[in-house]
Structures are given as C-alpha cells and as structure tokens.
Motif scaffolding. Sequence first.
Motif, short mmCIF file in Angstrom:
data_model
loop_
_atom_site.label_atom_id
_atom_site.label_comp_id
_atom_site.label_asym_id
_atom_site.label_seq_id
_atom_site.Cartn_x
_atom_site.Cartn_y
_atom_site.Cartn_z
N LEU A 344 0.93 -1.25 0.04
CA LEU A 344 0.28 0.05 -0.18
C LEU A 344 0.65 1.19 0.05
N PHE A 345 1.94 1.31 0.81
CA PHE A 345 2.75 2.74 0.97
C PHE A 345 3.92 2.61 0.31
N ILE A 346 4.69 1.34 -0.21
CA ILE A 346 5.97 1.49 -0.65
C ILE A 346 5.68 1.15 -2.14
N SER A 347 5.14 0.13 -2.46
CA SER A 347 5.21 -0.28 -3.64
C SER A 347 3.87 -0.34 -4.55
N PHE A 348 2.79 0.56 -4.27
CA PHE A 348 1.77 0.65 -4.61
C PHE A 348 1.78 0.61 -6.35
N PRO A 349 2.50 1.33 -6.80
CA PRO A 349 2.47 1.69 -8.34
C PRO A 349 2.87 0.06 -8.88
N THR A 351 2.28 -2.53 -7.39
CA THR A 351 1.38 -3.72 -7.01
C THR A 351 0.01 -3.51 -8.18
N THR A 352 -0.39 -2.23 -8.43
CA THR A 352 -1.42 -1.98 -9.55
C THR A 352 -0.74 -2.48 -10.86
N ALA A 353 0.63 -2.35 -11.14
CA ALA A 353 0.98 -2.75 -12.44
C ALA A 353 0.69 -4.05 -12.64
N ILE A 354 0.63 -4.92 -11.65
CA ILE A 354 0.51 -6.35 -11.74
C ILE A 354 -0.64 -6.60 -12.40
N LEU A 355 -1.77 -5.70 -12.05
CA LEU A 355 -3.15 -5.96 -12.70
C LEU A 355 -3.30 -5.34 -13.96
N THR A 356 -2.84 -3.93 -14.07
CA THR A 356 -3.06 -3.23 -15.46
C THR A 356 -2.31 -3.78 -16.40
N THR A 357 -1.04 -4.42 -16.14
CA THR A 357 -0.56 -5.17 -17.40
C THR A 357 -1.13 -6.44 -17.90
N ARG A 358 -2.17 -6.88 -17.24
CA ARG A 358 -2.74 -8.03 -17.39
C ARG A 358 -4.19 -7.80 -17.88
N GLY A 359 -4.54 -6.38 -18.10
CA GLY A 359 -5.70 -6.03 -18.85
C GLY A 359 -6.69 -5.33 -18.00
N TRP A 360 -6.49 -5.44 -16.61
CA TRP A 360 -7.28 -4.94 -15.75
C TRP A 360 -7.68 -3.17 -15.94
N PRO A 361 -8.79 -2.77 -16.11
CA PRO A 361 -8.76 -1.15 -16.11
C PRO A 361 -8.32 -0.44 -14.77
N GLU A 362 -7.62 0.43 -15.11
CA GLU A 362 -7.18 1.16 -13.99
C GLU A 362 -7.88 1.94 -13.00
N GLY A 363 -9.12 2.01 -13.39
CA GLY A 363 -9.89 2.61 -12.31
C GLY A 363 -10.69 1.40 -11.70
N PHE A 364 -10.05 0.17 -11.67
CA PHE A 364 -10.73 -1.06 -10.95
C PHE A 364 -9.30 -1.41 -10.21
N ALA A 365 -8.40 -1.69 -10.94
CA ALA A 365 -6.94 -2.03 -10.17
C ALA A 365 -6.54 -1.35 -9.05
N ILE A 366 -6.82 0.01 -9.37
CA ILE A 366 -6.09 0.90 -8.16
C ILE A 366 -7.03 0.62 -6.88
N PRO A 367 -8.36 0.81 -6.80
CA PRO A 367 -9.18 0.45 -5.36
C PRO A 367 -8.99 -0.96 -5.23
N PHE A 368 -9.09 -2.00 -6.11
CA PHE A 368 -8.80 -3.23 -5.72
C PHE A 368 -7.54 -3.58 -4.84
N ALA A 369 -6.43 -2.84 -5.59
CA ALA A 369 -4.98 -3.25 -4.73
C ALA A 369 -5.16 -2.49 -3.38
#
Length: 442
Positions: A344-349, A351-369
């Motif tokens: 959440l605080f150190i590697s959040f980008p 963390t979300t990149a793991i999802l967005t690079t697999r096709g998750w919309p950013e608007g969903f990946a960020i709150p999910f992470a």
Amino acid sequence: MIASPTSRILVLGASGLIGRFITDDLRRRGLVAVGVARAFSTSQRVAALDIELPIMALDASALAGLMRAHEIDVVVNCLGVLQDGPGSDTQAVHREFVARLLAAIPASGRGVRLIHISIPGTADEDHTAFATTKREAERLIASSGIPYAILRPGFVIAPSAYGGSAMLRALAAFPIDLPAKDAAAPFQPVAVADIATTIAWLAMRPLDDEATRAVSWDLMQPEPVTLGGVIAAFRRSFGTTDWPRLTVPAPLVDLGAIAGDLSSRLGWMPPMRRTAIAELRRGVRGDPAAWIAATGMTPTSLSETLGAQGAAIQDKWFARLFLIKALIIASLVLFWVASGSIALFISFPATTAILTTRGWPEGFAIPFAAITSMMDISVGVLIAFRKTATFGLAAGIFVSLGYMLGCAMLTPDLWLEPLGALVKTAPAIVLMLVALLMMDNR
C-alpha cells in the motif's frame, strides 16, 4: 481419605491451575464442590455445579446469597492475577474482593470456614503489586475473626501446565539455561495433590476446632531446591539432561519480560512478564513445619511428583511448542501487516501494475489493490489482539485461499512467477492453521 458427604465447598476461581484440580479432587473424595469461575473452557464444564459468574462484579450481598443458595460450609478462594493490565487489577482481585468476601461470610448466616490461597514469603520481601496486595488480603483475613486457613503453596507442580509452570517445562525442553544467579534462586515445590489433600482435611475439621480455627501454613517440600534444580528435574523427565545448552544473558531475560508486558496490553497472558521475573528472582521458600505437624502429611518430593507423572509424548510436544506459539503469532502479525503496508505505501505502483499489465482497467485495479492491501493489514491487527486473534487467523486462512483461487481464475500466470509467491502462500495457511489449533490456554 474419604471426606464427609455433608461437606459443601465453594471453590472460587475453579478454572485455574489450582482451582480446577481442587474442584475435581474434592468431588472424587465425596465432597460437594461448587466450582465458580468467570468462564470455563468447553473441556472444563464437567458438572452441573460448575457455574459461570462474573465473580469480580459480585458484591457482598450476592456472595452471601450464593453461599446460602448452595448451603456452603467452606469457601476456597483461588482467585489471583499476576499483574495489572487490561482486564487484570491486582488490588481489585486480591484485596477488594477479599474484603467483600469477608463481609459476605457472616452475612450468609452460615458457619463458613475460609481457605485462602496466597503466596509464600514475608512482607519485607514484597516488592510487586502482586505480592503486596496478596499480603494485604492476608492481613484482612487474619483480623476478620472468622475461621480461616491461609495456605501459601510453593511452586505448584500439577498434571496440567499454565503460566509459570508451563514456562519452566518449556525451558527444560529447550537447550537453554537461565543466568546462574537466577537459576540459584530458592524454589521449593509442592504437588498440587498435596494442596487438595490439605483442603479436604480442613473441610472435615469442626468449625470450632481451635487447632485449625486460624492457621497460616507454607505448603512445600521441606528439602531446599533451586529454580535450576526444578528445571533439571523436568529435564530428567523429558530426557533432555545431556543436551548441550546455551546460557541466556540476564539482559535478554529482562528484554523478554518487557516484550511480555507489551503483549499483555494486547490481551495476551504471557508467563514471562516483569512481575513474573521479579517473583522468580525473589525465589519461593518457606517453612512447612507447622503444616506437616498439624496434618501429619508427608509432602510429596519433587522427584516423586515428576516420577509419578512421567513425560508422555503430549507433555513433550506441549513443552516444545509453548514458547514457539508466541513466535508463530508474532511472525504472522508481522507477515500480514508488513505485506499489506509494503503493497500500500511503498510499492503501490508496482502492485497495481501487476493487474493493469494483465488487462485490468486502472479505475478498477487501483481500488482493488488498495482494498486488498488494507485487508492484509487488518488481518494482522486482528491476530495481534488476543480477543480477535482466532477470528483473525480464520480470516487469514480464508483470505489466503481467496487469493490463490482468484489468481488461478484471473491471473493464472502468477503461479509461474519465478519467486513462487503464490506457492509460498500454502505453507503460510498451514502455519495459521497450526496457530488456530494452539489458541486454547486451559
């Protein structure tokens, strides 16, 4: 010794190490023993006369009513707490409750003998709130005018283990030694069966028997024994006598006591706290001559007590796992809080990149992470507090299984990740299951 079936005894604190053994032993002797505790574990509820009551909330009138309702002849007070903390107040338990109990006995309208479990030693050796409040209770009882027996057991050895007795078993099961000065502290033991026999003997004495109307006895074997000697006896029982051992430095013992105090603020009851270490270093000694002369008993020696019990496999497992339990809980708290905080605080980008690079919309990946990271932290916090630890461990297992299943469905390629993060989740689930199965204290 078969007691009179007309004797009726009220045991206060009947879920504790001494109280539970006494209650069961008195019933085996033919006495009617009413066991009262704030709460019994499921395995301790063995009779209809085991009653759960908020003991510390009972006033003198309620205590008197309890004695009348069960036609009590003898009250055995086994209540005690080691030190002040959340839910534990030495002054309230040791002194204020005894004062209410002393008011309740004459108010009950019955002839009642009070048997009070205290601690050995003298007032000039009392330097903790635990010891000073115990001694204040003794003075109240001695000046009350009611028939009483103050019993001061030494280090109690029982078939079950809790608190300090469990800690000594754990020390005997590990290749470690206490500092030489601590190991040399006097530590006279007593078998819990000898305490129960003494209480049964007192219960059969007439209330007007002058020889037992007002007595204070030290209950322990007369032969001098040190703390190191008690641990050595457990080692012989466990078969660990010949192990090479490392002596723990005294500052490390003190640091462990401070850590124990901190964990008690979270609701845990570790045996290693500053009061416990202070009382351990003070030692356990007394003079059992008056007790032996009055009852005619021959105290069970340390070797006889441990020799009679032996060390079964469950004893060895318990001793080895007792200290490891704290390590397991602490590591799981750190695991969940650290993993969630890093994500959440150190590697959040990342963390979300793991999802967005697999096709998750950013608007969903960020709150999910963010939500899953906070959920991890919450699991760790739940495990940290004793009252919520069981729920936290169960939640951790559920969340971990959810991660594994979700990744298998949504991001199956993560199972082939080079460091095997998901594969390592399975051992973490097993560790949480082990902790969950070790949550019982009694």
